[in-house]
Design a protein around this motif. Sequence first.
Motif, PDB file in Angstrom:
ATOM      1  N   LYS A   1       1.574  42.915   3.649  1.00 54.54           N
ATOM      2  CA  LYS A   1       2.293  41.722   3.210  1.00 54.54           C
ATOM      3  C   LYS A   1       1.945  40.561   4.131  1.00 54.54           C
ATOM      4  O   LYS A   1       1.749  40.751   5.341  1.00 54.54           O
ATOM      5  CB  LYS A   1       3.809  41.951   3.242  1.00 54.54           C
ATOM      6  N   GLY A   2       1.864  39.366   3.569  1.00 52.53           N
ATOM      7  CA  GLY A   2       1.557  38.183   4.361  1.00 52.53           C
ATOM      8  C   GLY A   2       2.753  37.708   5.160  1.00 52.53           C
ATOM      9  O   GLY A   2       3.831  38.327   5.140  1.00 52.53           O
ATOM     10  N   GLU A   3       2.559  36.603   5.878  1.00 54.98           N
ATOM     11  CA  GLU A   3       3.644  36.042   6.689  1.00 54.98           C
ATOM     12  C   GLU A   3       4.788  35.570   5.785  1.00 54.98           C
ATOM     13  O   GLU A   3       4.568  35.171   4.651  1.00 54.98           O
ATOM     14  CB  GLU A   3       3.135  34.851   7.515  1.00 54.98           C
ATOM     15  N   LYS A   4       5.985  35.614   6.324  1.00 56.34           N
ATOM     16  CA  LYS A   4       7.151  35.191   5.554  1.00 56.34           C
ATOM     17  C   LYS A   4       7.179  33.676   5.422  1.00 56.34           C
ATOM     18  O   LYS A   4       7.041  32.942   6.406  1.00 56.34           O
ATOM     19  CB  LYS A   4       8.442  35.675   6.223  1.00 56.34           C
ATOM     20  N   LEU A   5       7.342  33.231   4.181  1.00 57.97           N
ATOM     21  CA  LEU A   5       7.440  31.800   3.908  1.00 57.97           C
ATOM     22  C   LEU A   5       8.874  31.463   3.526  1.00 57.97           C
ATOM     23  O   LEU A   5       9.498  32.183   2.745  1.00 57.97           O
ATOM     24  CB  LEU A   5       6.490  31.412   2.768  1.00 57.97           C
ATOM     25  N   ILE A   6       9.392  30.399   4.069  1.00 56.66           N
ATOM     26  CA  ILE A   6      10.766  29.982   3.788  1.00 56.66           C
ATOM     27  C   ILE A   6      10.751  28.732   2.907  1.00 56.66           C
ATOM     28  O   ILE A   6      10.092  27.738   3.223  1.00 56.66           O
ATOM     29  CB  ILE A   6      11.539  29.667   5.082  1.00 56.66           C
ATOM     30  N   LYS A   7      11.486  28.803   1.818  1.00 56.28           N
ATOM     31  CA  LYS A   7      11.623  27.642   0.933  1.00 56.28           C
ATOM     32  C   LYS A   7      13.073  27.186   0.977  1.00 56.28           C
ATOM     33  O   LYS A   7      13.982  27.972   0.668  1.00 56.28           O
ATOM     34  CB  LYS A   7      11.221  28.026  -0.494  1.00 56.28           C
ATOM     35  N   PHE A   8      13.283  25.942   1.355  1.00 57.72           N
ATOM     36  CA  PHE A   8      14.640  25.394   1.460  1.00 57.72           C
ATOM     37  C   PHE A   8      14.796  24.258   0.450  1.00 57.72           C
ATOM     38  O   PHE A   8      13.991  23.316   0.425  1.00 57.72           O
ATOM     39  CB  PHE A   8      14.896  24.869   2.872  1.00 57.72           C
ATOM     40  N   VAL A   9      15.807  24.372  -0.398  1.00 57.57           N
ATOM     41  CA  VAL A   9      16.067  23.352  -1.420  1.00 57.57           C
ATOM     42  C   VAL A   9      17.464  22.781  -1.201  1.00 57.57           C
ATOM     43  O   VAL A   9      18.429  23.539  -1.083  1.00 57.57           O
ATOM     44  CB  VAL A   9      15.973  23.950  -2.845  1.00 57.57           C
ATOM     45  N   LYS A  10      17.544  21.451  -1.150  1.00 53.36           N
ATOM     46  CA  LYS A  10      18.849  20.796  -0.987  1.00 53.36           C
ATOM     47  C   LYS A  10      18.988  19.698  -2.022  1.00 53.36           C
ATOM     48  O   LYS A  10      18.109  18.844  -2.158  1.00 53.36           O
ATOM     49  CB  LYS A  10      18.988  20.218   0.410  1.00 53.36           C
ATOM     50  N   ARG A  11      20.079  19.764  -2.784  1.00 54.27           N
ATOM     51  CA  ARG A  11      20.372  18.718  -3.771  1.00 54.27           C
ATOM     52  C   ARG A  11      21.576  17.922  -3.266  1.00 54.27           C
ATOM     53  O   ARG A  11      22.642  18.481  -3.070  1.00 54.27           O
ATOM     54  CB  ARG A  11      20.673  19.342  -5.135  1.00 54.27           C
ATOM     55  N   ARG A  12      21.400  16.632  -3.095  1.00 52.95           N
ATOM     56  CA  ARG A  12      22.454  15.816  -2.491  1.00 52.95           C
ATOM     57  C   ARG A  12      23.297  15.066  -3.505  1.00 52.95           C
ATOM     58  O   ARG A  12      24.364  14.593  -3.184  1.00 52.95           O
ATOM     59  CB  ARG A  12      21.832  14.819  -1.512  1.00 52.95           C
TER      60      ARG A  12
END
Length: 213
Positions: free
Chosen positions: A67-78
């Motif tokens: 498995k590849g490196e862990k990628l973090i996706k952060f989504v913020k709706r204001r």
Amino acid sequence: MFAVLKTGGKQYKVQAGDVLRVEKLAADAGEKIQFNEVLMLGGDKTVVGAPLVDGAAVQADVIDQIKGEKLIKFVKRRRKHSSKRTVGHRQKLTLVRVTDILASGADKSGVKAAIGAGSVSAAAVAAAPAKKAAPKKAAKAEAPAAAAGSDDLKKLSGVGPALEKKLHAAGVTSFAQIAAWGEAEIADFDEKLSFKGRIEREGWVEQAKELAK
């Protein structure tokens, strides 16, 4: 000598001995595989494919499934309803070591082709209809034989080809059969074939009695 191969929608420039991390392949550790999509060969003489180089391939040994490196996706709706969401992802990869580059004769090497893990199920599904083609033809050939000598049930009010086919499948092929139906048979066929009261509403029994004369 080097080659430019394509796998998993990406292109890689490789030489014998190189270790690559590619999109997950349908292969186990220790297996020998062959990449048949070679776009270019380089060395003493450069050969560019159109789009692929005929007969060329890159052979490799599968080292491991990783498995590849862990990628973090952060989504913020204001705006309006403020919300936040964090999602992590680790891409599945296959670690391979390039062993040989073939300029020709790849189709006769006998080495297993490198296939993406996601395309294996698709290939199996594509092959399945071919096996089922023969029974379908047999069913079509049997249909006219089953209907031979039967009455034209489409003469009944509201009965078209689709309903006639349903009746034939249920063993009803003549006006005499329908004319002999009582309340129990009407209720049974109404429920079994989802006619929703059509038999009594259209008056099939009375029509069948007249047509059977």
